[in-house]
Design an enzyme around this catalytic site. Sequence first.
Site, mmCIF file in Angstrom:
data_model
loop_
_atom_site.group_PDB
_atom_site.id
_atom_site.type_symbol
_atom_site.label_atom_id
_atom_site.label_comp_id
_atom_site.label_asym_id
_atom_site.label_seq_id
_atom_site.Cartn_x
_atom_site.Cartn_y
_atom_site.Cartn_z
ATOM 1 N N ASN A 10 0.885 -1.171 0.000
ATOM 2 C CA ASN A 10 0.000 0.000 0.000
ATOM 3 C C ASN A 10 0.914 1.208 0.000
ATOM 4 O O ASN A 10 1.507 1.542 1.027
ATOM 5 C CB ASN A 10 -0.899 -0.016 1.241
ATOM 6 C CG ASN A 10 -1.702 1.274 1.372
ATOM 7 O OD1 ASN A 10 -1.746 2.084 0.448
ATOM 8 N ND2 ASN A 10 -2.333 1.465 2.524
ATOM 9 N N LYS A 12 0.179 4.270 -0.309
ATOM 10 C CA LYS A 12 -0.414 5.483 0.286
ATOM 11 C C LYS A 12 -0.134 6.676 -0.648
ATOM 12 O O LYS A 12 -0.177 6.504 -1.856
ATOM 13 C CB LYS A 12 0.109 5.682 1.711
ATOM 14 C CG LYS A 12 -0.033 4.405 2.540
ATOM 15 C CD LYS A 12 0.184 4.586 4.006
ATOM 16 C CE LYS A 12 -0.005 3.233 4.698
ATOM 17 N NZ LYS A 12 -0.002 3.326 6.141
ATOM 18 N N HIS A 96 -9.444 1.670 4.683
ATOM 19 C CA HIS A 96 -8.182 1.782 5.418
ATOM 20 C C HIS A 96 -8.391 2.735 6.599
ATOM 21 O O HIS A 96 -9.157 3.699 6.497
ATOM 22 C CB HIS A 96 -7.078 2.305 4.487
ATOM 23 C CG HIS A 96 -5.720 2.187 5.106
ATOM 24 N ND1 HIS A 96 -5.251 3.101 6.018
ATOM 25 C CD2 HIS A 96 -4.749 1.236 4.984
ATOM 26 C CE1 HIS A 96 -4.045 2.728 6.414
ATOM 27 N NE2 HIS A 96 -3.718 1.600 5.797
ATOM 28 N N GLU A 98 -6.708 5.082 7.654
ATOM 29 C CA GLU A 98 -6.441 6.494 7.336
ATOM 30 C C GLU A 98 -7.643 7.130 6.642
ATOM 31 O O GLU A 98 -7.931 8.312 6.833
ATOM 32 C CB GLU A 98 -5.168 6.590 6.476
ATOM 33 C CG GLU A 98 -3.923 6.310 7.312
ATOM 34 C CD GLU A 98 -2.801 5.602 6.589
ATOM 35 O OE1 GLU A 98 -2.757 5.626 5.349
ATOM 36 O OE2 GLU A 98 -1.949 5.006 7.281
ATOM 37 N N GLU A 168 -5.529 -4.566 10.438
ATOM 38 C CA GLU A 168 -4.435 -3.616 10.676
ATOM 39 C C GLU A 168 -4.686 -2.834 11.969
ATOM 40 O O GLU A 168 -5.456 -1.867 11.970
ATOM 41 C CB GLU A 168 -4.339 -2.614 9.521
ATOM 42 C CG GLU A 168 -4.073 -3.252 8.174
ATOM 43 C CD GLU A 168 -3.466 -2.253 7.197
ATOM 44 O OE1 GLU A 168 -2.373 -2.536 6.707
ATOM 45 O OE2 GLU A 168 -4.056 -1.188 6.957
ATOM 46 N N GLY A 174 2.774 2.185 10.601
ATOM 47 C CA GLY A 174 3.809 3.215 10.450
ATOM 48 C C GLY A 174 4.546 3.554 11.733
ATOM 49 O O GLY A 174 5.239 4.565 11.810
ATOM 50 N N SER A 214 3.505 -2.261 10.242
ATOM 51 C CA SER A 214 4.952 -2.393 10.446
ATOM 52 C C SER A 214 5.499 -3.767 10.059
ATOM 53 O O SER A 214 6.399 -4.289 10.713
ATOM 54 C CB SER A 214 5.323 -2.028 11.889
ATOM 55 O OG SER A 214 4.989 -0.675 12.154
HETATM 56 P P1 13P Z 1 3.201 0.249 7.460
HETATM 57 O O1 13P Z 1 3.586 -1.085 6.861
HETATM 58 O O2 13P Z 1 4.005 1.391 6.937
HETATM 59 O O3 13P Z 1 3.117 0.168 8.950
HETATM 60 O O4 13P Z 1 1.695 0.544 6.952
HETATM 61 C C1 13P Z 1 0.737 -0.421 7.113
HETATM 62 C C2 13P Z 1 -0.455 -0.049 6.346
HETATM 63 O O5 13P Z 1 -1.167 0.885 6.682
HETATM 64 C C3 13P Z 1 -0.766 -0.819 5.134
HETATM 65 O O6 13P Z 1 -2.055 -0.544 4.670
#
Ligand code: 13P
Length: 254
Positions: A10, A12, A96, A98, A168, A174, A214
């Site tokens: 992903n 982003k 997601h 976010e 997640e 992150g 992560s």
């Molecule tokens: P990270 O792998 O950067 O922690 O992000 C996870 C994520 O949000 C994947 O959709």
Amino acid sequence: MTRLPFIAGNWKMNLTVKEAREFAKEVADKIPATDKVEAAICAPSTHLETLVSLTENSNLNIGAENCHFEKSGAFTGEISPLTLADLGVKYVILGHSERREYFFESDELINKKAKAAFEHGLVPIVCCGETLEQYEASQAVDVITKQLKVDIAGLEKDQAEKLVIAYEPIWAIGTGKSATKEDAQKMCKAVRDVVADIYGQDVADKVRIQYGGSVNPTNIAEYMACPDVDGALVGGASLKVDSFVALLEGGKLA
Ligand code: 13P
């Protein structure tokens, strides 16, 4: 039940189109055989056409990070699922954390998007997950159950079994603070139980469930060894070719 492991990046809101082009050219012939692991990169909508055309003859699938529930209309700035399918996009991440947090997406909206995605031949990667506060209050299973009961409601059985669901935990995204393999297994099993409650165990046994938060080449193997973890949804570690390929090579048949 053997489910094909599925590792998806992903991106982003990262990488320019030029960088995406370089990534695609470099990665195209490095993706492992499709009987071992399925690979996808989910990228900003601006990058999709370039990525699809550069990976057409490779084992890499391309996904979007969001779509609207209508195929066309007066929705300035939105992304049509019909257009995504027309571009050759295969997957779409929906719900997601976010998008839930910054763009106020509700479970009802995510459900409309999931239905629209299937209608247009896209496979949704539906995300769920709890906050740190909810995790610490031992509410994680209740939170994801409540989310998913709405997010994936009302699908046809043949759609439901194609679903990909990403668990997640928000506190692991992150942060470098990944979930333990025990928590990942427990939560992915809880996700499967929700699917079984709605669609029956035969459908639940086919649904692929990813852990996200992560994930990196050094911890992927321990997640992939969990019986209910069928893959990973990866942010930061999917942005570089070496790291993404290493994630794919760390995957194994569940
Ligand atoms: P990270 O792998 O950067 O922690 O992000 C996870 C994520 O949000 C994947 O959709």
